[in-house]
Motif scaffolding. Structure first.
Motif, PDB file in Angstrom:
ATOM      1  N   LYS A   1       2.631 -37.213  29.460  1.00  0.00           N
ATOM      2  CA  LYS A   1       2.358 -36.442  30.680  1.00  0.00           C
ATOM      3  C   LYS A   1       3.217 -36.949  31.846  1.00  0.00           C
ATOM      4  O   LYS A   1       3.806 -36.165  32.598  1.00  0.00           O
ATOM      5  CB  LYS A   1       0.869 -36.562  31.008  1.00  0.00           C
TER       6      LYS A   1
ATOM      7  N   HIS B   1       3.982 -30.969  31.944  1.00  0.00           N
ATOM      8  CA  HIS B   1       2.866 -31.793  32.427  1.00  0.00           C
ATOM      9  C   HIS B   1       1.541 -31.064  32.279  1.00  0.00           C
ATOM     10  O   HIS B   1       0.552 -31.618  31.793  1.00  0.00           O
ATOM     11  CB  HIS B   1       3.100 -32.165  33.889  1.00  0.00           C
ATOM     12  N   ASN B   2       1.508 -29.807  32.686  1.00  0.00           N
ATOM     13  CA  ASN B   2       0.258 -29.049  32.658  1.00  0.00           C
ATOM     14  C   ASN B   2      -0.213 -28.777  31.232  1.00  0.00           C
ATOM     15  O   ASN B   2      -1.416 -28.776  30.949  1.00  0.00           O
ATOM     16  CB  ASN B   2       0.417 -27.735  33.418  1.00  0.00           C
TER      17      ASN B   2
ATOM     18  N   GLN C   1      -7.382 -33.013  28.458  1.00  0.00           N
ATOM     19  CA  GLN C   1      -8.719 -32.634  28.925  1.00  0.00           C
ATOM     20  C   GLN C   1      -9.582 -32.121  27.779  1.00  0.00           C
ATOM     21  O   GLN C   1     -10.775 -32.409  27.713  1.00  0.00           O
ATOM     22  CB  GLN C   1      -8.606 -31.580  30.024  1.00  0.00           C
TER      23      GLN C   1
ATOM     24  N   LEU D   1      -1.630 -32.043  29.981  1.00  0.00           N
ATOM     25  CA  LEU D   1      -2.886 -32.284  30.700  1.00  0.00           C
ATOM     26  C   LEU D   1      -4.019 -31.479  30.086  1.00  0.00           C
ATOM     27  O   LEU D   1      -5.136 -31.967  29.920  1.00  0.00           O
ATOM     28  CB  LEU D   1      -2.723 -31.923  32.174  1.00  0.00           C
ATOM     29  N   LYS D   2      -3.727 -30.241  29.714  1.00  0.00           N
ATOM     30  CA  LYS D   2      -4.751 -29.384  29.104  1.00  0.00           C
ATOM     31  C   LYS D   2      -5.207 -29.970  27.762  1.00  0.00           C
ATOM     32  O   LYS D   2      -6.415 -30.007  27.470  1.00  0.00           O
ATOM     33  CB  LYS D   2      -4.191 -27.973  28.891  1.00  0.00           C
TER      34      LYS D   2
ATOM     35  N   GLY E   1       8.066 -28.597  28.313  1.00  0.00           N
ATOM     36  CA  GLY E   1       7.893 -27.472  29.237  1.00  0.00           C
ATOM     37  C   GLY E   1       8.970 -26.414  29.129  1.00  0.00           C
ATOM     38  O   GLY E   1       8.803 -25.295  29.640  1.00  0.00           O
TER      39      GLY E   1
ATOM     40  N   ILE F   1       6.606 -34.848  33.750  1.00  0.00           N
ATOM     41  CA  ILE F   1       6.628 -34.452  35.160  1.00  0.00           C
ATOM     42  C   ILE F   1       7.607 -35.267  35.999  1.00  0.00           C
ATOM     43  O   ILE F   1       8.015 -34.831  37.086  1.00  0.00           O
ATOM     44  CB  ILE F   1       5.202 -34.552  35.767  1.00  0.00           C
TER      45      ILE F   1
ATOM     46  N   ALA G   1       6.870 -29.211  35.395  1.00  0.00           N
ATOM     47  CA  ALA G   1       5.457 -28.929  35.668  1.00  0.00           C
ATOM     48  C   ALA G   1       4.793 -28.234  34.481  1.00  0.00           C
ATOM     49  O   ALA G   1       3.632 -28.520  34.150  1.00  0.00           O
ATOM     50  CB  ALA G   1       5.320 -28.065  36.918  1.00  0.00           C
ATOM     51  N   TYR G   2       5.533 -27.333  33.818  1.00  0.00           N
ATOM     52  CA  TYR G   2       4.978 -26.657  32.645  1.00  0.00           C
ATOM     53  C   TYR G   2       4.584 -27.698  31.578  1.00  0.00           C
ATOM     54  O   TYR G   2       3.508 -27.619  30.979  1.00  0.00           O
ATOM     55  CB  TYR G   2       6.009 -25.696  32.032  1.00  0.00           C
TER      56      TYR G   2
END
Length: 366
Positions: free
Chosen positions: A264, A242-243, A250, A246-247, A211, A268, A239-240
């Protein structure tokens, strides 16, 4: 004359005449081993696994059903096809044999041509199945290598932003694995730390600071102390990261469940603290995933003994002392105890992958 095959067949039957019939029918085409005893059959399979087993149901001491059950219960032998040989021809007994894992059921007296065809067919099926399994293993190996390379590339992105931390990935990876291997036998962690999980943790560790690619150089590379506003911005990297992962997860779907799950979590939670004073969520105790708690120990130790734009490297002794003060506050007490037991091994890893001579000198003098 049938083409000679190299397949090995074990025949277990307690009637000598049956063995003679089967040996005469199959001996010219296959490498045969015969026995009249179920226990002996298991011993033979253990020493020299055959490609196929012709197994009599009614044998003294250990019948064919029990032999088959034991073979199918063992991961080393469960793949060997078993064809039952029996005079019991009713559907109930046939169903029982198939339920135990047999691939076929041949009744006595034997139709020799039928025996030959069924043996040949099941050996062909095994050959194709083995080929598919080999292909799957090769494809899986390629996938794992690709996953490892992807993780390493993602982790390296953050390192490119800070040229002073080139060895940080290797050091933290090895700290995490060292610590996890020690905790593997701890009653608190034995259910969640197996060898496969430890491998995933090792490979995912480089993602903990991914991140930071979203943090400006003015903050990331600042030589002095960060202002309150700058530190608030710096904390967003958890958070950056993790997100971002996560993307990816997905987009790629279920195949990445194990692949990116720990990365992930680590991204975080590696700045969370045991007493709840960490960030970004203020998690405390066991509510922090064990992957994040492991990473916290590894990351903090490395930060202490490494040179940074804002500090010189601390000695190993001082780093251990500072981390000891964080037991039950910053760090999971059990993990910190394991770190203290392994602290000399941590020092050796830090020394092996040190980025600067100043770090090597400080670690050598510790």
């Amino acid at each position: 004359m049938e083409e000679r095959l190299q397949a090995k067949i074990l025949i277990a039957d307690d009637t000598e005449s049956n063995l003679d019939i089967l040996t005469e029918a199959l001996g010219g085409a296959y490498d045969l081993t015969v026995t009249m005893d179920g226990e002996r059959a298991l011993e033979i399979v253990e020493k020299d696994p055959p490609d196929l087993i012709l197994l009599d149901v009614m044998m003294p001491k250990l019948d064919g059903y029990e032999v088959c059950q034991r073979l199918k219960a063992d991961k080393e032998t469960r793949h060997i096809p078993v064809i039952f040989l029996t005079a019991l021809s009713d559907e109930e007994n046939e169903g029982k044999g198939l339920q135990y894992g047999a691939v076929d059921y041949i009744t006595k007296p034997f139709n020799i041509e039928l025996v030959k065809v069924r043996v040949r067919n099941h050996l062909e099926l095994k050959k194709h199945r083995d080929g598919l399994e080999k292909l799957v293993r090769e494809r899986t190996k390629d996938l794992i290598l690709t996953q490892h390379a992807t993780i390493h590339a993602l982790g390296t992105l953050a390192e490119f932003r800070d040229p002073e931390t080139g060895g940080h990935i290797k050091r933290t990876q090895n700290y995490v694995r060292l610590l996890a291997l020690r905790l593997k036998h701890h009653r608190k962690f034995e259910d969640c730390l197996d060898n496969e999980t430890i491998d995933y943790l090792f490979e995912s560790a480089p993602l903990h600071d991914i991140g930071k690619v979203g943090i400006s150089d003015a903050i990331l590379l600042k030589a002095g102390k960060l202002t309150e506003a700058e530190f608030a911005e710096m904390k967003k990297h958890a958070a950056y990261g993790h997100n971002a992962i996560l993307k990816v997860e997905q987009d790629l779907g279920e195949i990445t469940t194990s692949f990116l799950r720990f990365g992930k979590e680590i991204a975080i939670t590696h700045h969370e603290k045991w007493d709840g004073s960490g960030y970004p969520k203020g998690l405390a105790g066991d509510k922090i995933p064990f992957s994040g708690r492991l990473m916290a120990v590894a990351d903090v130790y490395d930060a202490l003994v490494s040179k940074r734009v804002y500090k010189p490297p601390f000695s190993h002794k001082k780093a251990v002392s500072m981390m000891t003060e964080g037991k039950g506050k910053h760090f999971d007490p059990d993990m910190l105890d394991a770190f203290l037991e392994l602290n000399e091994e941590f020092r050796k890893i830090a020394l092996k992958y040190a980025d600067f001579e100043e770090e090597k000198k400080t670690l050598s003098e510790s």
